[in-house]
Enzyme design. Structure first.
Site, PDB file in Angstrom:
ATOM      1  N   ASP A  37       0.803  -1.200   0.012  1.00  0.00           N
ATOM      2  CA  ASP A  37       0.018   0.046  -0.048  1.00  0.00           C
ATOM      3  C   ASP A  37       0.664   1.259  -0.087  1.00  0.00           C
ATOM      4  O   ASP A  37       0.490   2.235   0.273  1.00  0.00           O
ATOM      5  CB  ASP A  37      -1.107  -0.183   1.172  1.00  0.00           C
ATOM      6  N   HIS A 239      24.326   4.396 -16.867  1.00  0.00           N
ATOM      7  CA  HIS A 239      23.205   4.494 -15.955  1.00  0.00           C
ATOM      8  C   HIS A 239      23.393   3.591 -14.337  1.00  0.00           C
ATOM      9  O   HIS A 239      22.554   3.274 -13.871  1.00  0.00           O
ATOM     10  CB  HIS A 239      21.981   3.894 -16.589  1.00  0.00           C
ATOM     11  N   ASP A 256      26.369  12.690 -12.383  1.00  0.00           N
ATOM     12  CA  ASP A 256      25.447  13.117 -13.413  1.00  0.00           C
ATOM     13  C   ASP A 256      24.065  13.493 -12.623  1.00  0.00           C
ATOM     14  O   ASP A 256      23.513  12.433 -12.098  1.00  0.00           O
ATOM     15  CB  ASP A 256      25.067  12.211 -14.399  1.00  0.00           C
ATOM     16  N   ASP A 267      20.177  19.121 -15.620  1.00  0.00           N
ATOM     17  CA  ASP A 267      20.771  17.829 -16.194  1.00  0.00           C
ATOM     18  C   ASP A 267      22.343  18.433 -16.463  1.00  0.00           C
ATOM     19  O   ASP A 267      22.688  18.808 -17.468  1.00  0.00           O
ATOM     20  CB  ASP A 267      19.845  17.512 -17.494  1.00  0.00           C
ATOM     21  N   HIS A 346      26.675   7.060 -26.784  1.00  0.00           N
ATOM     22  CA  HIS A 346      25.428   7.820 -26.840  1.00  0.00           C
ATOM     23  C   HIS A 346      25.540   9.109 -27.426  1.00  0.00           C
ATOM     24  O   HIS A 346      26.368   9.452 -28.046  1.00  0.00           O
ATOM     25  CB  HIS A 346      24.776   8.162 -25.230  1.00  0.00           C
ATOM     26  N   HIS A 350      20.124  16.448 -26.046  1.00  0.00           N
ATOM     27  CA  HIS A 350      18.376  16.123 -26.314  1.00  0.00           C
ATOM     28  C   HIS A 350      17.863  17.393 -25.593  1.00  0.00           C
ATOM     29  O   HIS A 350      18.578  18.210 -25.061  1.00  0.00           O
ATOM     30  CB  HIS A 350      18.370  14.985 -24.992  1.00  0.00           C
ATOM     31  N   HIS A 357      14.296  14.341 -20.554  1.00  0.00           N
ATOM     32  CA  HIS A 357      14.607  14.136 -22.010  1.00  0.00           C
ATOM     33  C   HIS A 357      13.233  14.852 -22.688  1.00  0.00           C
ATOM     34  O   HIS A 357      12.171  14.095 -22.578  1.00  0.00           O
ATOM     35  CB  HIS A 357      14.627  12.767 -22.337  1.00  0.00           C
ATOM     36  N   GLU A 380      26.708  17.057 -23.922  1.00  0.00           N
ATOM     37  CA  GLU A 380      27.099  16.201 -22.969  1.00  0.00           C
ATOM     38  C   GLU A 380      27.983  14.951 -23.772  1.00  0.00           C
ATOM     39  O   GLU A 380      27.450  13.721 -23.654  1.00  0.00           O
ATOM     40  CB  GLU A 380      26.064  15.577 -22.097  1.00  0.00           C
ATOM     41  N   TYR A 384      34.290   6.466 -22.382  1.00  0.00           N
ATOM     42  CA  TYR A 384      34.229   5.605 -21.400  1.00  0.00           C
ATOM     43  C   TYR A 384      35.217   4.390 -21.729  1.00  0.00           C
ATOM     44  O   TYR A 384      34.880   3.788 -22.748  1.00  0.00           O
ATOM     45  CB  TYR A 384      32.573   5.147 -21.120  1.00  0.00           C
ATOM     46  N   ARG A 402      32.241  12.256 -18.525  1.00  0.00           N
ATOM     47  CA  ARG A 402      31.530  12.938 -19.131  1.00  0.00           C
ATOM     48  C   ARG A 402      31.196  14.293 -18.792  1.00  0.00           C
ATOM     49  O   ARG A 402      31.450  14.660 -17.377  1.00  0.00           O
ATOM     50  CB  ARG A 402      29.933  12.189 -19.239  1.00  0.00           C
ATOM     51  N   GLU A 404      28.631  17.611 -18.951  1.00  0.00           N
ATOM     52  CA  GLU A 404      26.997  17.973 -19.581  1.00  0.00           C
ATOM     53  C   GLU A 404      26.797  19.273 -19.072  1.00  0.00           C
ATOM     54  O   GLU A 404      26.893  19.604 -17.586  1.00  0.00           O
ATOM     55  CB  GLU A 404      26.306  16.885 -19.010  1.00  0.00           C
TER      56      GLU A 404
END
Ligand code: GLY
Ligand code: MN
Ligand code: MN
Length: 434
Positions: A37, A239, A256, A267, A346, A350, A357, A380, A384, A402, A404
């Site tokens: 719940d 991710h 990130d 972002d 990648h 975006h 996004h 960005e 890697y 990275r 960004e």
């Protein structure tokens, strides 16, 4: 708090104008069950909020175009017993303050929705996204059709809300830009705090906690997405959200993270050495990614496409990979064979807005769409080197970088909204020194 609902009124007027004889129907987000719940935190549907500024579930908005445009909102009626548990609702009377023309209790949806569809040429709505919403819409359409046999007209087509509302959302107005600026400024402060705080021995979750605390302490309602706090080899996992590892001297930390403020997302990514100094290999990789990012920022302007920015980033990254001795041959070879994709897998950009996004078409009749003033994007690029990358020299394995930033496209170029976060290698090192 006094809330100014005039931007929502203005947006609904624009929708009404573009609807012609059509009607737009949008359902509020539904609370989602997490386990047993326990529900996930409720967040209003972005389109619904964009047009109402109303953040309760169990609501439906209809906007009718034509000679006498009007907007109708159905909301949960007041219920003192439920409000004791869940908090106050605006109720039917209270919702009139939102500037809509008519408000009804949501309990009347089954009877009101078919009426709102009568004599309308088309329905602008979202379908196929929510299994609870689709049948309600279909039932209302079926009922409207039954009434049509008695002389009324009924809609002959359904039109995806993306064609209208998402196109509006692609261009940010001044109110949206200031909310984005606020989201970015809070997120920037969190990144700077993380640079100051992270040190060998810190756990990733401590830094994640610091980011989240900084967001909330400065008035952000929530994160815009799950923060990525990846140290050492975790920086190469795009991710990575577990935040479990203990950082070691010599690690890079890739963060990130962006907060949401007033329903607008930041972002931002930065990568920095937890001990305060880049190693020679880390710095070499960092400078390549930074050069790729700067090349894109310089190029970002009306008329340029995100595809062109991606090509620009790719070109700089390929040259860098060749200079490092990771790739052989020419830049053109690397671009055409896609050999760089093992290290840059990648896209570069975006749209950014209410959704991280964000909505808005990227292509027009199959062709990448040019940027225009008012569009907000990220830039960005990254590199890697997985710890298992056998092709890369051992010194680069386990390095992930990275960088960004968030950019507002303006008539003569682009403004970097996130420039308060250190980015040049020496600035980053300075921010990291304890
Ligand atoms: N944080 C999600 C992204 O960078 O696209
Ligand atoms: Mn990001
Ligand atoms: Mn992004």
């Amino acid at each position: 708090m006094v809330v100014d609902f005039s931007p929502y009124v203005r947006r609904r007027c624009q929708v009404a104008k573009e609807l012609g004889q059509g009607v737009l129907v949008l359902f509020a987000a539904s609370p989602a069950l997490r386990n047993n719940d326990v529900t996930y935190e409720f967040r209003q549907d972005s389109d619904f909020y964009y047009l109402t500024g109303f953040d309760e579930p169990d609501a439906v908005l209809a906007i009718l175009g034509g000679a006498e445009p009007r907007s109708v909102l159905l909301v949960s009626p007041k219920d003192p017993e439920r409000e004791l548990w869940d908090g106050a609702r605006l109720g039917v009377e209270g919702a009139r303050s939102l500037g809509v023309d008519e408000v009804f209790p949501i309990t009347e949806l089954e009877q009101r929705l078919p009426q709102l569809l009568l004599d309308r040429s088309h329905v602008v709505c979202r379908f196929g996204d929510d299994s609870l919403v689709d049948p309600r819409l279909v039932r209302a359409l079926a009922q409207a059709r039954r009434q049509a046999r008695r002389g009324a007209g009924c809609p002959s087509s359904l039109v995806d809300v993306a064609t209208l509302v998402h196109e509006m959302r692609r261009y940010k107005d001044s109110i949206e830009v200031s909310l984005l600026e606020q989201a970015v400024s809070i997120s920037a402060a969190a990144h700077v705090a993380a640079m100051q705080q992270a040190r060998p021995g810190s756990y990733e979750y401590e830094i994640e906690a610091l980011l989240r605390a900084t967001f909330r302490a400065r008035g952000s309602e929530r994160v815009a997405y799950e923060p990525i706090v990846g140290s050492g080899p975790n920086a190469t996992v795009l991710h990575y959200v577990k935040s479990r590892r203990q950082m070691m001297a010599g690690d890079l930390l890739l963060i990130d993270a962006g907060c949401e403020y007033g329903y607008y997302a930041a972002d931002i990514t930065r990568t920095f050495p937890v001990s305060g100094t880049f190693s020679a290999e880390q710095r070499a990789v960092y400078e390549i990614v930074l050069a790729a990012q700067q090349a894109c920022i310089e190029a970002a302007a009306p008329g340029v496409t995100l595809d062109q920015l991606h090509q620009r980033a790719t070109r700089v990254l390929c040259q860098g990979l060749i200079d490092l001795g990771v790739l052989s041959g020419s830049v053109e070879d690397a671009e055409s064979s896609g050999s760089y994709k093992r290290y840059f897998m990648h896209k570069t950009s975006h749209y950014l807005g209410m959704d991280v996004h964000d909505v808005g078409r990227y292509f027009d009749q199959g062709k990448p769409r040019p940027l225009e003033p008012g569009v907000v994007i990220t830039v960005e690029p990254g590199l890697y080197f997985s710890p298992e990358a056998p092709e890369a020299a051992a010194a680069y394995r386990g390095i992930g970088v990275r960088i960004e930033d968030d950019l507002l496209i303006e008539p003569d170029g682009a403004r970097v909204l996130s420039q308060a976060v250190p980015k040049e290698a020496h600035e980053v090192e300075r921010a990291c020194r304890k």
